[in-house]
Design a protein around this motif. Structure first.
Motif, PDB file in Angstrom:
ATOM      1  N   LEU A 257       0.692  -1.051   0.046  1.00  0.00           N
ATOM      2  CA  LEU A 257      -0.003  -0.108   0.088  1.00  0.00           C
ATOM      3  C   LEU A 257       0.914   1.250  -0.169  1.00  0.00           C
ATOM      4  N   GLN A 258       2.026   1.410   0.775  1.00  0.00           N
ATOM      5  CA  GLN A 258       2.715   2.331   0.828  1.00  0.00           C
ATOM      6  C   GLN A 258       3.150   2.589  -0.595  1.00  0.00           C
ATOM      7  N   LEU A 308      -6.794  -0.369  22.555  1.00  0.00           N
ATOM      8  CA  LEU A 308      -5.841  -1.493  22.184  1.00  0.00           C
ATOM      9  C   LEU A 308      -4.667  -0.860  22.290  1.00  0.00           C
ATOM     10  N   PRO A 309      -3.351  -1.394  22.466  1.00  0.00           N
ATOM     11  CA  PRO A 309      -2.314  -1.183  22.570  1.00  0.00           C
ATOM     12  C   PRO A 309      -1.771  -0.156  21.430  1.00  0.00           C
ATOM     13  N   GLN A 310      -1.246   0.926  21.542  1.00  0.00           N
ATOM     14  CA  GLN A 310      -0.640   1.847  20.771  1.00  0.00           C
ATOM     15  C   GLN A 310       0.860   1.541  20.299  1.00  0.00           C
ATOM     16  N   GLU A 311       1.396   0.849  21.290  1.00  0.00           N
ATOM     17  CA  GLU A 311       2.810   0.593  21.097  1.00  0.00           C
ATOM     18  C   GLU A 311       3.326  -0.167  19.926  1.00  0.00           C
ATOM     19  N   ASP A 312       4.352  -0.339  19.547  1.00  0.00           N
ATOM     20  CA  ASP A 312       4.840  -1.200  18.445  1.00  0.00           C
ATOM     21  C   ASP A 312       4.216  -0.834  17.243  1.00  0.00           C
ATOM     22  N   GLY A 313       3.563   0.212  16.798  1.00  0.00           N
ATOM     23  CA  GLY A 313       3.003   0.506  15.621  1.00  0.00           C
ATOM     24  C   GLY A 313       3.957   1.166  14.619  1.00  0.00           C
ATOM     25  N   GLY A 314       3.633   1.190  13.550  1.00  0.00           N
ATOM     26  CA  GLY A 314       4.594   1.573  12.502  1.00  0.00           C
ATOM     27  C   GLY A 314       4.319   3.203  12.076  1.00  0.00           C
ATOM     28  N   PRO A 315       5.065   3.722  11.254  1.00  0.00           N
ATOM     29  CA  PRO A 315       4.766   5.161  11.046  1.00  0.00           C
ATOM     30  C   PRO A 315       3.626   5.096   9.835  1.00  0.00           C
ATOM     31  N   ALA A 316       3.198   6.348   9.540  1.00  0.00           N
ATOM     32  CA  ALA A 316       2.283   6.739   8.427  1.00  0.00           C
ATOM     33  C   ALA A 316       2.873   6.287   7.232  1.00  0.00           C
ATOM     34  N   LEU A 317       2.040   5.753   6.238  1.00  0.00           N
ATOM     35  CA  LEU A 317       2.403   5.314   4.783  1.00  0.00           C
ATOM     36  C   LEU A 317       2.925   6.608   4.326  1.00  0.00           C
TER      37      LEU A 317
END
Length: 407
Positions: A257-258, A308-317
């Motif tokens: 998608l990126q 839900l946990p916000q940690e471990d997410g990645g950056p915006a596309l």
């Protein structure tokens, strides 16, 4: 052949002094007609230009001409393909040359049938030669100019309505239809674009069920609020659905998608946030991927709503090349509601100050409404209504909210 309609920007010229300019096309303009006593609006003299034929008339037809007096007995012009020589080819030629000028047809004495036909062809009015004097012609010029203005205004209004209706049909067609056949999951959504009079904004969402029984849900937000951002949001949603049905998920799907975003965006400053959830066929577990997006909210029986946990997410596309988006396993249990939303829900103001509602504010709001017994569609409606009320009116940002219920 039909006379072409003027473009929406075209209107009869308005002179700075409020006067009128008349172009007379007649083979003997200095003969039987006298124009020295013509008066326009507020009694101002009418400026008169004379031409003996259509060629001269075209040369004298400048933007400050508001009205044309055309002698229908003028020598005709060659017919265009599809036209018949019914004696009105010169009138049609003038109408094509002057789409925003009023046209008066000058007809022989008592020829009422020909006069009426001139109006049907497109002239604003007609005048009999034997009845022509300064008073009658002055009044006819003013009437024809105002009628032309009204005709153009009505045409523009009609075109605007047709365009709005066509855009509305297009935008409705671009909003998703969930593909959940065979699933016990219940789906509800609310969508409000920030743009005035639009149906589609930069927010986007979708939900599909794949053949293995997994339900995949997504919500995203393209930065910005214009039509270009709305179009990019549609492209990303369709790409997500195609990739999901092709079997991609998690980091592999978001990486692809990126690439789509990088190829399709108007400039390198454009990015999009995204949240994806894939729910197991038994509804008890889900995989969560966040790309710079707010974490979903979960409502479970006997528990307070929580994020839900916000940690471990990645950056915006679109922000970092070769980024990664970890997939986090979430335990949901036997009965739950999952709310996914864009930042339009949490960035509304609270009252007249600068304080924002925020994610914690939304949790408190949903907690109170759940205690009041609200669920499903009613919960979504109440949440959006209260967020707008706290903001003091319509939200300026796009807003999308999904609610998935299980058990």
């Amino acid at each position: 052949m039909a006379v072409p309609a003027p473009s929406p920007a075209e209107q009869p010229a308005v002179l700075p002094d409020g006067g009128l300019t008349l172009l007379v096309i007649e083979d003997d303009p200095g003969g039987s007609l006298s124009f020295s006593e013509l008066r326009g609006t507020a009694g101002k003299p009418v400026r008169v230009r004379t031409a003996r034929n259509l060629t001269e008339g075209e040369r004298l037809l400048t933007d400050d001409v508001q009205c044309i007096l055309l002698d229908l007995d003028l020598a005709g012009v060659e017919c265009l393909p599809g036209e018949t020589d019914d004696g009105f080819e010169t009138l049609r030629a003038v109408l094509r040359l002057a789409p925003r000028q009023a046209v008066l047809a000058l007809v022989p004495e008592g020829d009422a049938e020909r006069a009426a036909e001139a109006v049907r062809v497109g002239a604003q009015d007609y005048l009999f030669r034997d009845e022509l004097d300064a008073r009658v012609l002055s009044r006819a010029i003013r009437y024809a100019v105002e009628r032309k203005r009204a005709d153009l205004a009505q045409w523009q209004l009609t075109q605007s309505r047709l365009t709005a209706q066509e855009n509305a049909r297009l935008e409705r067609g671009l909003l998703p239809t969930p593909l959940l056949a065979g699933s016990d999951l219940r789906f509800a959504a609310r969508y409000r674009p920030g743009r005035s009079r639009a149906l589609l904004g930069g927010d986007f969402y979708d939900t599909v069920r794949t053949p293995d029984g997994t339900v995949h849900a997504m919500i995203g937000d393209v930065c910005g609020h214009g039509p270009d951002e709305a179009a990019l949001g549609v492209e990303l949603r369709i790409a997500w659905r195609a990739l999901t049905l092709a079997g991609l998920s998690g980091d592999e799907l978001l990486s692809t998608l990126q690439q789509v975003l990088e190829y399709e965006r108007a400039d390198e400053e454009i990015f999009a946030t995204l949240c994806t959830v894939d729910i197991a066929p038994d509804g008890r577990r889900a995989g969560l991927c966040l790309a710079g997006h707010p974490a979903p909210l979960v409502v479970r029986s006997g528990q307070a709503p929580y994020l839900l946990p916000q940690e471990d997410g990645g950056p915006a596309l679109g922000l970092l090349p070769h980024a990664r988006w970890p997939r986090r396993q979430i335990e949901l249990g036997g009965a739950w509601s999952l709310m996914m939303y864009t930042d339009g829900l949490i960035e509304g103001r609270i009252g007249e100050g600068t304080q924002r509602l925020g994610q914690e504010g939304v949790v408190e709001l949903i907690t109170r409404q759940v205690k009041e017994g609200l669920r499903g569609e009613d919960l979504l409606d109440a949440a959006v209504t209260e967020v707008r009320a706290l903001n003091g009116g319509e939200l300026t940002d796009d807003l999308a909210v999904l609610l998935l219920d299980w058990g």
